[in-house]
Design an enzyme around this catalytic site. Structure first.
Site, PDB file in Angstrom:
ATOM      1  N   ASN A  11       3.893  -7.612   7.802  1.00  0.00           N
ATOM      2  CA  ASN A  11       3.166  -6.312   7.246  1.00  0.00           C
ATOM      3  C   ASN A  11       2.059  -7.001   6.502  1.00  0.00           C
ATOM      4  OD1 ASN A  11       2.156  -4.255   6.424  1.00  0.00           O
ATOM      5  ND2 ASN A  11       3.896  -3.484   5.062  1.00  0.00           N
ATOM      6  N   TRP A  12       1.131  -6.996   6.980  1.00  0.00           N
ATOM      7  CA  TRP A  12      -0.170  -7.538   6.212  1.00  0.00           C
ATOM      8  C   TRP A  12      -0.977  -6.560   5.402  1.00  0.00           C
ATOM      9  CZ3 TRP A  12      -3.217 -10.488  10.497  1.00  0.00           C
ATOM     10  CH2 TRP A  12      -2.645 -11.624  11.008  1.00  0.00           C
ATOM     11  N   LYS A  13      -0.445  -5.202   5.277  1.00  0.00           N
ATOM     12  CA  LYS A  13      -0.937  -4.368   4.560  1.00  0.00           C
ATOM     13  C   LYS A  13      -2.575  -4.386   4.445  1.00  0.00           C
ATOM     14  CE  LYS A  13       3.163  -4.684   1.725  1.00  0.00           C
ATOM     15  NZ  LYS A  13       3.878  -4.601   0.440  1.00  0.00           N
ATOM     16  N   HIS A  97       6.605   3.706   5.479  1.00  0.00           N
ATOM     17  CA  HIS A  97       6.677   2.480   4.251  1.00  0.00           C
ATOM     18  C   HIS A  97       6.696   3.249   3.198  1.00  0.00           C
ATOM     19  CE1 HIS A  97       5.513  -0.986   1.864  1.00  0.00           C
ATOM     20  NE2 HIS A  97       6.007  -1.746   3.014  1.00  0.00           N
ATOM     21  N   GLU A  99       4.758   2.244   0.416  1.00  0.00           N
ATOM     22  CA  GLU A  99       3.436   2.491  -0.150  1.00  0.00           C
ATOM     23  C   GLU A  99       2.973   3.936   0.684  1.00  0.00           C
ATOM     24  OE1 GLU A  99       2.272  -1.594   0.770  1.00  0.00           O
ATOM     25  OE2 GLU A  99       3.510  -2.071  -0.748  1.00  0.00           O
ATOM     26  N   GLU A 167      13.812  -1.466   2.233  1.00  0.00           N
ATOM     27  CA  GLU A 167      13.028  -2.090   1.393  1.00  0.00           C
ATOM     28  C   GLU A 167      13.307  -1.564   0.134  1.00  0.00           C
ATOM     29  OE1 GLU A 167       9.654  -4.212   3.544  1.00  0.00           O
ATOM     30  OE2 GLU A 167       9.162  -2.047   3.065  1.00  0.00           O
ATOM     31  N   GLY A 173       6.491  -6.800  -3.573  1.00  0.00           N
ATOM     32  CA  GLY A 173       5.382  -7.465  -4.195  1.00  0.00           C
ATOM     33  C   GLY A 173       5.838  -7.881  -5.691  1.00  0.00           C
ATOM     34  N   SER A 213       9.919  -9.176  -1.182  1.00  0.00           N
ATOM     35  CA  SER A 213       9.659 -10.391  -1.487  1.00  0.00           C
ATOM     36  C   SER A 213      10.235 -11.496  -0.902  1.00  0.00           C
ATOM     37  CB  SER A 213      10.074 -10.505  -3.051  1.00  0.00           C
ATOM     38  OG  SER A 213       9.131  -9.670  -3.806  1.00  0.00           O
ATOM     39  N   GLY A 234       5.759  -9.023   3.656  1.00  0.00           N
ATOM     40  CA  GLY A 234       4.408  -8.694   3.597  1.00  0.00           C
ATOM     41  C   GLY A 234       3.693  -9.926   2.935  1.00  0.00           C
ATOM     42  N   GLY A 235       3.537  -9.962   1.679  1.00  0.00           N
ATOM     43  CA  GLY A 235       2.963 -11.347   0.998  1.00  0.00           C
ATOM     44  C   GLY A 235       2.875 -12.519   1.791  1.00  0.00           C
TER      45      GLY A 235
HETATM   46  P1  PGA Z   1       6.470  -8.060   0.137  1.00  0.00           P
HETATM   47  O1  PGA Z   1       6.429  -6.666   0.947  1.00  0.00           O
HETATM   48  O2  PGA Z   1       7.152  -9.012   0.910  1.00  0.00           O
HETATM   49  O3  PGA Z   1       5.040  -8.621  -0.323  1.00  0.00           O
HETATM   50  O4  PGA Z   1       7.076  -7.785  -1.131  1.00  0.00           O
HETATM   51  C1  PGA Z   1       7.227  -6.154   1.967  1.00  0.00           C
HETATM   52  C2  PGA Z   1       6.950  -4.950   2.507  1.00  0.00           C
HETATM   53  O5  PGA Z   1       6.174  -3.948   1.542  1.00  0.00           O
HETATM   54  O6  PGA Z   1       7.140  -4.745   3.658  1.00  0.00           O
END
Ligand code: PGA
Length: 252
Positions: A11-13, A97, A99, A167, A173, A213, A234-235
């Site tokens: 997930n590149w956000k 998600h 966010e 999650e 993050g 993470s 994510g990251g």
């Molecule tokens: P992260 O994000 O790996 O950067 O913690 C995961 C996500 O929000 O899907």
């Protein structure tokens, strides 16, 4: 033995232009040989989807979107429908998600509408659930409340098209990963909830990912847990080599 096919999703956000997306794909695709039974998915921002869809045609790398609107079309300025995502070559879409829930006001009613609209359009939804740090003591209540509301009206055969991602919000993050044991415990709880509200076969068949993470260094120990069927990254999915190393960890 599990019949569930592992899924590693990136997930590149709000990262990468269409050009940067193309550069990632060029670097990553050669690392995709021998992916075998593992399904691999990138989830770039909307503006990269069309270009990514063209580049990924005929390759094993799948494409997904980070969100969608629940209406097919209409006067919804700024919104994107499931049909538009399909037109770009998406097979998956994230729904709910944290966010989206925390920053953009997606409540369970909206999440449930999006889930149903994705399924109707033939997209495979990845439904995200999870608790904040202050809710961590009541993780079971929080997650079961989300599942009850988000999956309302979804029958067992439809549920088979949904992937769930657990999650913990405190791990997203932050560099704080849930330990493999804690992640396993919560994901096993989710599977038991599905067995109780649907049936054993549905619970055994549904894919449940861990996210928060995930990195090359911790992926193998998380993915080795019996109920963890993959990762939502994510990251660490933004760099082709580190994402490829997480896919490698799923193969072990
Ligand atoms: P992260 O994000 O790996 O950067 O913690 C995961 C996500 O929000 O899907």
């Amino acid at each position: 033995m599990t019949m569930r096919r592992p899924l590693i999703a990136g997930n590149w956000k709000m990262h990468k232009t269409a050009q940067e997306t193309e550069e990632f794909i060029e670097r990553f695709l050669p690392r995709m040989e021998n992916e075998g039974e593992i399904e691999v998915l990138i989830i770039p921002p909307y503006t990269s989807l069309d270009r990514a869809g063209r580049l990924l045609e005929g390759t094993p790398l799948q494409l997904g979107a980070q969100d969608m609107h629940y209406e097919k079309e209409g006067a919804f300025t700024g919104a994107i429908s499931a049909q538009m995502l399909k037109g770009c070559g998406c097979s998956y879409v994230l729904v709910g998600h944290s966010e989206r829930r925390e920053l953009f006001g997606d409540d369970d009613v909206i999440v449930s509408r999006k889930l149903n609209a994705a399924l109707r359009a033939g997209l495979l939804p990845i439904l995200c659930v999870g608790e904040t740090l202050s809710e961590h003591d009541q993780v079971e209540e929080k997650i079961t409340r989300q599942l009850t509301a988000d999956l309302a009206g979804i029958d067992g055969s439809t549920l088979a098209n949904i992937t769930i991602a657990y999650e913990p919000i405190w791990a997203i993050g932050t560099g704080k990963t849930a330990t493999p044991e804690v992640a396993q415990e919560t994901i096993s709880m989710i599977r038991h909830w599905i067995a109780a509200h649907y049936d054993e076969a549905t619970a055994r068949g549904i894919r449940i990912l861990y996210g928060g993470s995930v990195k090359p260094a911790n992926a193998a120990s998380l993915l080795a847990q019996p109920d963890i069927d993959g990762a939502l990254v994510g990251g660490a999915s933004l760099v082709a080599e580190s994402f490829a190393q997480i896919v490698d960890a799923a193969r072990l």
